[in-house]
Motif scaffolding. Structure first.
Motif, mmCIF file in Angstrom:
data_model
loop_
_atom_site.group_PDB
_atom_site.id
_atom_site.type_symbol
_atom_site.label_atom_id
_atom_site.label_comp_id
_atom_site.label_asym_id
_atom_site.label_seq_id
_atom_site.Cartn_x
_atom_site.Cartn_y
_atom_site.Cartn_z
ATOM 1 N N GLN A 101 32.863 40.180 31.007
ATOM 2 C CA GLN A 101 33.487 40.408 32.310
ATOM 3 C C GLN A 101 33.220 39.249 33.261
ATOM 4 O OE1 GLN A 101 32.093 43.920 34.339
ATOM 5 N NE2 GLN A 101 33.724 43.864 35.839
ATOM 6 N N GLN A 102 31.980 38.790 33.298
ATOM 7 C CA GLN A 102 31.608 37.673 34.165
ATOM 8 C C GLN A 102 32.381 36.409 33.796
ATOM 9 O OE1 GLN A 102 27.620 35.912 33.601
ATOM 10 N NE2 GLN A 102 27.304 36.156 35.809
ATOM 11 N N ALA A 103 32.494 36.153 32.486
ATOM 12 C CA ALA A 103 33.172 34.938 32.022
ATOM 13 C C ALA A 103 34.653 34.961 32.375
ATOM 14 C CB ALA A 103 32.989 34.788 30.513
ATOM 15 N N VAL A 104 35.306 36.094 32.158
ATOM 16 C CA VAL A 104 36.745 36.187 32.433
ATOM 17 C C VAL A 104 37.017 36.120 33.934
ATOM 18 C CG1 VAL A 104 38.775 37.677 32.286
ATOM 19 C CG2 VAL A 104 37.270 37.423 30.297
ATOM 20 N N GLU A 105 36.310 36.911 34.710
ATOM 21 C CA GLU A 105 36.601 36.974 36.145
ATOM 22 C C GLU A 105 36.299 35.648 36.841
ATOM 23 O OE1 GLU A 105 34.805 40.404 37.915
ATOM 24 O OE2 GLU A 105 35.984 41.810 36.699
ATOM 25 N N SER A 106 35.272 34.921 36.369
ATOM 26 C CA SER A 106 34.979 33.628 36.987
ATOM 27 C C SER A 106 36.092 32.625 36.751
ATOM 28 C CB SER A 106 33.651 33.075 36.450
ATOM 29 O OG SER A 106 33.769 32.679 35.091
ATOM 30 N N ARG A 107 36.870 32.826 35.703
ATOM 31 C CA ARG A 107 37.952 31.901 35.377
ATOM 32 C C ARG A 107 39.305 32.357 35.918
ATOM 33 N NH1 ARG A 107 33.759 31.177 32.536
ATOM 34 N NH2 ARG A 107 33.304 29.230 31.424
ATOM 35 N N PHE A 130 39.998 42.413 30.098
ATOM 36 C CA PHE A 130 39.160 42.193 31.270
ATOM 37 C C PHE A 130 39.954 41.639 32.442
ATOM 38 C CE2 PHE A 130 35.776 42.506 28.100
ATOM 39 C CZ PHE A 130 34.882 43.332 28.785
ATOM 40 N N MET A 131 40.998 40.870 32.174
ATOM 41 C CA MET A 131 41.866 40.422 33.262
ATOM 42 C C MET A 131 42.555 41.613 33.907
ATOM 43 S SD MET A 131 43.663 37.002 31.643
ATOM 44 C CE MET A 131 44.541 36.546 33.158
ATOM 45 N N ALA A 132 43.040 42.541 33.091
ATOM 46 C CA ALA A 132 43.711 43.724 33.620
ATOM 47 C C ALA A 132 42.750 44.583 34.427
ATOM 48 C CB ALA A 132 44.311 44.537 32.469
ATOM 49 N N GLY A 133 41.481 44.610 34.003
ATOM 50 C CA GLY A 133 40.490 45.407 34.708
ATOM 51 C C GLY A 133 39.968 44.773 35.973
ATOM 52 N N ALA A 134 40.319 43.513 36.213
ATOM 53 C CA ALA A 134 39.815 42.819 37.398
ATOM 54 C C ALA A 134 40.532 43.237 38.673
ATOM 55 C CB ALA A 134 39.939 41.305 37.214
#
Length: 631
Positions: A248-254, A277-281
């Motif tokens: 989650q941290q890796a995807v959302e930071s990008r 994880f993008m959809a969950g952001a």
């Protein structure tokens, strides 16, 4: 995301012609269509082409630090730049822009060469310190962003994001390195320890160089490496929760971007996890895109469609067919060096598709290397257990000769290809893995080479650097060593090169969240059994994603992004396969036995053997040599 180029005098300091740096940058315009800039001073010149992603109007380059002490040309993205900015402001730093470039300048002034330890992201940059009169070159931990350099006859060092940037300089020699031909024929690309041209080098991933005007060129200094020597002690359930946190941290930071952002979606585990994880952001509907093939056995678009429906993405897809083969010259031009990963064609097409609606796209690259997702890694883990049970003398004196006489069955599933298995078991784990990873085995390469090239190569084998890497890996097991080699050798040389060149060719920024170094460090400390369990690779990653993705996405056999060139070379492109042996360009080099190439082509067309990757290699070599002007 951008392109950089420049010149630096390491001997006598001479003026740098801005127009020369500008020409080096102009050939990189595809990497940065939104702006350009050149800065020069006695003995140094920096050039930049900009693709605007963050702080669209406020961060032109080359950029000067607030006190004018340092100047930088930067290619990449620093994902933790806002956190770093706050930290540096607390220590007195002042900022004029809202982007990440100025943060690197402030980090240099605070930490010097160690600034790279604080940067989380993908980067290649050149930073000139005017007070110290030094040039600092740096490349990110995994080599997501490239940096080529070469010493020229006038005593200057030229550097650029792509080889074509160096080729724009009139003093660069265009002599082919024969050892690079052996490397290329072994792997299908020219690894980072070498270049197709003598005298040209690539800054290794995770390395920096500090250059001074009055000293010879130094050796690169490593600032980061991944170690497989530690092991997590926690229970699998706790590690699963920790893994999800890292993901989650890796995807959302990008997902930080001032321009439209989307994702590549193949329908496999890795890209599907990123999309989940993008959809969950909670940043709105995710835009996704995928590419399929006109050969059903290689097409995965139905799985991509399934994931797109599951997360309600704005999805687009297209089909790649053999009639798009004419794009081969365009592809050769993207890579400069010969590059024979045939998936470059669909990767370029999916980048084109993505660029129609977004400027940034997240990919699933890196998980196979970090979590042991390749079939060859799973086979290697099993073979290592077998090596431990069979005495070395038996393996070398019995299995080796048996493998040499056993018939080759390219048509059979890998577990049934006894020839390859016997040959692999006969040697060390490193030798076996190098054979599994290589494209053309040494006996076939030797049968193709002309006498002149054989003499130039001497006793060098393309597999040797990878075998040495595995032998010296910070690893506990054979699986560790194989993954280490994939992360250090295969990933930067093949996978990341492919994605960088094809995305940059269309002005698209590709980001790899699964190569967040904290995530990879976490994965490297997993016990073997949480990476490979029975015949299943990426075990913990798949287990952790069960709450997000259906079973047929997680546990179907791995297919990979494979172009159906074997089918094409036996059908619509059979004439192209036959024409390789008649290539005037390859014939002029004298490197190959054309009669032997013709024999291999006919064996493939007839279905007796699968030489599709070899034929593609030779075809791409032919086109690349023509573009480079090598004879």
């Amino acid at each position: 995301m951008c392109g950089i180029a420049g010149l630096f005098h390491t001997g006598t300091i001479k003026p740098v012609d801005p127009s020369r740096v500008e020409r080096m940058c102009d050939v990189l315009a595809h990497r940065g269509p939104d702006g350009s800039g050149v800065w020069t001073a006695p003995g140094v010149g920096l050039g930049h082409r900009r693709l605007s992603i963050i702080d669209l109007e406020g961060s032109p380059q080359p950029m000067h630090s607030a006190d004018e002490r340092a100047v930088i040309a930067f290619n990449g993205e620093i994902y933790n730049f806002r956190e770093l900015r706050r930290e540096l402001e607390e220590q007195g730093a002042k900022f004029k822009t809202d982007g990440d470039t100025e943060v690197i300048l402030a980090a240099w002034q605070r930490w010097g060469e160690d600034c790279v330890q604080h940067l989380h992201g993908m980067f290649a940059f050149a930073l000139y310190d005017r007070s110290e009169r030094t040039l600092f070159l740096a490349r990110d931990r995994f080599g997501v962003k490239p940096l080529f350099f070469a010493e020229l006859a006038d005593g200057s060092l030229a550097f650029a994001s792509e080889l074509k940037g160096l080729l724009a300089h009139p003093l660069l020699r265009r002599d082919a390195d024969p050892l690079a031909i052996e490397d290329y024929m072994t792997w299908g690309y020219v690894p980072d320890h070498r270049s197709i041209l003598r005298g040209v080098r690539k800054l290794p991933a995770g390395h920096t160089m500090l250059l001074k005007h009055d000293t010879p060129l130094p050796q690169p200094r490593q600032f980061w490496d991944v170690s497989f020597e530690k092991r997590h002690k926690a229970k699998a359930r706790d590690l699963e929760a920790e893994l999800l946190h890292h993901l989650q941290q890796a995807v959302e930071s990008r997902m930080v971007s001032d321009v439209p952002l989307g994702a590549f979606l193949s329908g496999g585990v890795d890209s599907s996890a990123v999309v989940a994880f993008m959809a969950g952001a909670g940043q709105g509907k995710v835009r996704t895109c995928s590419i399929g093939f006109d050969v059903a056995s290689a097409d995965e678009t139905s799985y991509a469609d399934q994931v797109a429906q599951l997360f309600n993405t704005d999805h687009a897809s297209r089909i790649v067919s053999a009639d798009q083969f004419d794009a081969i010259d365009t592809i050769a031009g993207m890579f400069d060096e010969p590059f024979a990963d045939a998936s470059a064609l669909p990767t370029w097409r999916v980048c084109q598709l993505a660029r129609e609606s977004v400027t940034v796209a997240l990919s699933g690259d890196g998980a196979d290397e970090a979590f042991a997702g390749y079939r060859r890694q799973v086979f290697h883990a099993h073979e290592e257990r077998a090596r431990g049970m069979i005495p070395g003398a038996v393996r070398s004196k019995v299995l080796g000769p048996l493998g040499n006489v056993f018939p080759k069955m390219d048509w059979a599933p890998r577990p049934l290809r006894a020839k390859a298995t016997l040959q692999s078991l006969a040697g060390s784990g490193a030798e076996g893995y190098a054979r599994a990873l290589s494209v053309v085995p040494p006996e076939i390469r030797q049968s193709m080479y002309g006498e002149g090239l054989r003499k130039q190569i001497g006793g060098y084998r393309g597999e040797a650097p990878l075998e040495a890497l595995m032998a010296n890996a910070p690893a506990r097991t054979g699986l560790d060593a194989a993954q280490y080699a994939d992360l250090k050798f295969w990933l930067p040389g093949d996978i990341l090169t492919k994605v960088d060149r094809t995305s940059m060719a269309v002005g698209l920024e590709a980001r790899e969240p699964l190569l967040d170094h904290r995530l990879v460090e976490f994965a490297a400390a997993l016990p073997d059994g949480l990476r490979v369990k029975r015949s299943q690779g990426k075990w913990l990653l798949k287990k952790s994603m069960e709450r997000y993705l259906p079973e047929d996405i997680l546990y179907r056999p791995k297919q990979g992004f494979v172009t159906p060139i074997a089918h094409w070379f036996r059908g619509p492109l059979a004439g192209k396969a036959r024409g390789i042996a008649k290539s005037a360009m390859l014939a002029r080099t004298g490197w190959f036995d054309n009669a032997r190439i013709a024999e291999l082509a006919e064996a493939h067309i007839a279905g007796r053997s699968d030489h599709s990757r070899l034929l593609w290699q030779l075809l791409m070599l032919d086109r690349s040599l023509a573009r480079l002007g090598i004879t």
